[in-house]
Design a protein around this motif. Structure first.
Motif, PDB file in Angstrom:
ATOM      1  N   TYR A 311      32.769  37.958  46.770  1.00  0.00           N
ATOM      2  CA  TYR A 311      33.138  39.093  47.630  1.00  0.00           C
ATOM      3  C   TYR A 311      32.588  40.413  47.073  1.00  0.00           C
ATOM      4  CZ  TYR A 311      36.065  42.481  50.079  1.00  0.00           C
ATOM      5  OH  TYR A 311      36.509  43.554  50.827  1.00  0.00           O
ATOM      6  N   LYS A 312      32.603  40.548  45.747  1.00  0.00           N
ATOM      7  CA  LYS A 312      32.177  41.801  45.116  1.00  0.00           C
ATOM      8  C   LYS A 312      30.675  41.877  44.846  1.00  0.00           C
ATOM      9  CE  LYS A 312      36.517  42.925  42.720  1.00  0.00           C
ATOM     10  NZ  LYS A 312      37.140  43.193  41.400  1.00  0.00           N
ATOM     11  N   ALA A 313      29.957  40.796  45.064  1.00  0.00           N
ATOM     12  CA  ALA A 313      28.518  40.784  44.767  1.00  0.00           C
ATOM     13  C   ALA A 313      27.806  41.885  45.545  1.00  0.00           C
ATOM     14  CB  ALA A 313      27.922  39.425  45.111  1.00  0.00           C
ATOM     15  N   PRO A 314      26.883  42.597  44.910  1.00  0.00           N
ATOM     16  CA  PRO A 314      26.249  43.755  45.558  1.00  0.00           C
ATOM     17  C   PRO A 314      25.254  43.388  46.656  1.00  0.00           C
ATOM     18  CG  PRO A 314      25.291  43.375  43.383  1.00  0.00           C
ATOM     19  CD  PRO A 314      26.446  42.429  43.513  1.00  0.00           C
ATOM     20  N   THR A 315      24.752  42.163  46.666  1.00  0.00           N
ATOM     21  CA  THR A 315      23.758  41.758  47.661  1.00  0.00           C
ATOM     22  C   THR A 315      24.183  40.450  48.321  1.00  0.00           C
ATOM     23  OG1 THR A 315      22.447  40.482  46.064  1.00  0.00           O
ATOM     24  CG2 THR A 315      21.917  42.829  46.295  1.00  0.00           C
ATOM     25  N   LEU A 316      23.603  40.171  49.483  1.00  0.00           N
ATOM     26  CA  LEU A 316      23.887  38.920  50.178  1.00  0.00           C
ATOM     27  C   LEU A 316      23.396  37.728  49.362  1.00  0.00           C
ATOM     28  CD1 LEU A 316      24.854  37.318  52.636  1.00  0.00           C
ATOM     29  CD2 LEU A 316      22.618  37.746  53.711  1.00  0.00           C
ATOM     30  N   PHE A 317      22.252  37.889  48.710  1.00  0.00           N
ATOM     31  CA  PHE A 317      21.731  36.811  47.867  1.00  0.00           C
ATOM     32  C   PHE A 317      22.703  36.507  46.731  1.00  0.00           C
ATOM     33  CE2 PHE A 317      18.887  35.492  44.263  1.00  0.00           C
ATOM     34  CZ  PHE A 317      18.575  34.241  44.779  1.00  0.00           C
ATOM     35  N   GLY A 318      23.282  37.547  46.135  1.00  0.00           N
ATOM     36  CA  GLY A 318      24.264  37.351  45.075  1.00  0.00           C
ATOM     37  C   GLY A 318      25.508  36.640  45.579  1.00  0.00           C
ATOM     38  N   LYS A 319      25.998  37.020  46.757  1.00  0.00           N
ATOM     39  CA  LYS A 319      27.171  36.360  47.342  1.00  0.00           C
ATOM     40  C   LYS A 319      26.907  34.878  47.561  1.00  0.00           C
ATOM     41  CE  LYS A 319      28.549  40.528  49.901  1.00  0.00           C
ATOM     42  NZ  LYS A 319      29.814  40.816  49.200  1.00  0.00           N
ATOM     43  N   LEU A 320      25.741  34.559  48.110  1.00  0.00           N
ATOM     44  CA  LEU A 320      25.405  33.165  48.392  1.00  0.00           C
ATOM     45  C   LEU A 320      25.181  32.373  47.107  1.00  0.00           C
ATOM     46  CD1 LEU A 320      22.990  33.711  51.420  1.00  0.00           C
ATOM     47  CD2 LEU A 320      25.351  32.899  51.491  1.00  0.00           C
TER      48      LEU A 320
END
Length: 428
Positions: A311-320
């Motif tokens: 949830y806190k990841a700064p980018t969509l790639f990080g979230k995934l």
């Protein structure tokens, strides 16, 4: 110790839960390895297996520490290289796999000169999930049509699964489920996900039928083992393949609420794979339901931290990335527990960070290293960049100093040669 803690960047809670699981693993692995110690007229020395597990964990934490230092966005490009490399490993394994205690030959490969075995399917799983995360993060939602993603996304997915399926159905099913979960989180159209599920079921059915018709063409296939395990799970008739489950249930029943105590398991001497696939049964026998629920609690808390990190990841790639690499660890853990208590048929999935086995530990730690990198705060990234810049400047100063010293040596050499009498002779 302070220096070590200072160098541990990212989510400290994830570091803590991982360390707790790893530390706890020494007790059941040391206890359950007595089965292996006496196997094939062995000496009964369990310390060797404890030392081996210790080395696997040390190597795993080294991998995790080194991977967490690599900025996670680098893996966006690396995934296009890692996945083809994983295909090569899987193909090589199908052709040249190593037999371990008579087990199917197409799961493992022997690493030359090191004397260790490696399971490429675990590496392929991480590579594929990073690849899928990369595709979903770079593609606009309106472009995620089935026709446009068929070649770029689903062709690599199904090709990877096709290479793993003949020897390892449970891993194939787990990877496919995680890919579907990742596409759902990445807002891939649900109707297209339903079509992909249908294609997957039809492909599996077709593969099983082909193996039935041409059994000699798929000597490494384990279709017969899959059928046997499903039949044993759904049937009430006793079978010799139920031996593992019966011993696991006996261990759980014997453990009761408080357990027999560390190292006092009885069924570890009779239960095959007691230090890997069925280690959860040994944990309950020795530590009781309290110990079993404590392990479940740690995995659940780790799962919650993954959700928060995603949830806190700064980018969509990080979230995934966090979802694609973190959730499979938790699902694999609960699959292992489900098998031990006969909620699921036997799968061969290990208990992450607790079961013995090098490949499982190393790949789990590599995935955790990437997740931890995503959880780094801006100040930690800035601090790392400053430290990196300082190292580069220090290195440049050393190079400049060395060049200056070399230049002085050359000047001194020229001046010394100018006074040499031979120079006057040569000039004449």
């Amino acid at each position: 110790m302070k220096t070590l803690l200072h160098n541990l960047k990212g989510d400290k809670v994830i570091w803590s839960f991982v360390a707790l699981l790893a530390l706890f693993s020494f007790i059941p692995v040391y206890s359950a390895s007595s089965n292996l110690a006496y196997l094939h007229h062995g000496t009964g020395n369990t310390f060797v297996y404890l030392l081996k597990h210790f080395m696997h964990l040390i190597m795993g934490f080294v991998i995790m520490y080194q991977v967490q230092k690599v900025p996670y966005h680098y893996f966006r490009s690396l995934s296009r290289l890692l996945l083809p490399f994983a295909w090569l490993l899987l193909i090589y394994t199908m052709l040249k796999g190593t037999i371990i205690d008579g087990a199917n030959a197409s799961r493992w490969i022997q690493v030359p000169f090191l004397g260790i075995t490696f399971q490429p399917s675990a590496f392929a799983s991480i590579s594929l999930l990073i690849f899928v995360a990369r595709y979903l993060s770079k593609t606009a939602i309106e472009d995620m049509t089935l026709s446009k993603s068929a070649l770029d996304l689903w062709a690599p997915v199904f090709f990877t699964l096709m290479l793993i399926l003949p020897s390892n159905f449970s891993t194939t099913a787990l990877i496919f489920s995680m890919v579907l979960m990742l596409t759902f989180i990445g807002k891939y159209p649900i109707k297209n996900i339903a079509v992909i599920i249908g294609i997957g079921i039809l492909s599996l059915t077709f593969f099983i039928l082909v193996v039935k018709v041409f059994p000699d063409a798929f000597k490494n296939s384990r279709v017969g083992t899959w059928e046997s395990r499903i039949e044993n799970f759904t049937s009430d008739k006793p079978d010799e393949d139920d031996y593992q489950i019966e011993k696991a249930k006996t261990a759980i029943a014997t453990g009761g609420v408080y357990g027999l105590g560390p190292g006092k398991s009885v069924q570890k001497n009779f239960l095959p794979q007691s230090s890997s696939d069925f280690i959860f049964a040994i944990i309950i026998e020795e530590f009781g339901l309290i110990g079993g629920f404590a392990i479940m609690f740690l995995y659940i808390m780790l799962f919650i931290r993954f959700i928060i990190a995603s949830y806190k990841a700064p980018t969509l790639f990080g979230k995934l990335l966090v979802a694609g690499l973190g959730f499979p660890i938790i699902f694999q853990a609960f699959i292992n527990m489900g098998v031990a208590v006969e909620l699921l048929p036997t799968t061969g999935q290990t208990l992450p960070l607790i079961s013995s086995g090098g490949t499982s530990i190393w790949m789990t730690c590599a995935a955790l290293g990437i997740i931890i990198n995503v959880t780094k705060k801006e100040e930690e990234i800035t601090e790392e960049n400053i430290e990196k810049q300082q190292r580069e400047e220090a290195l440049q100063k050393l190079i400049d100093k060395q060049l200056a010293e070399d230049s002085q040596d050359e000047n001194y050499s020229i001046e010394d040669n100018s006074n040499n009498p031979m120079n006057a002779v040569l000039n004449k």
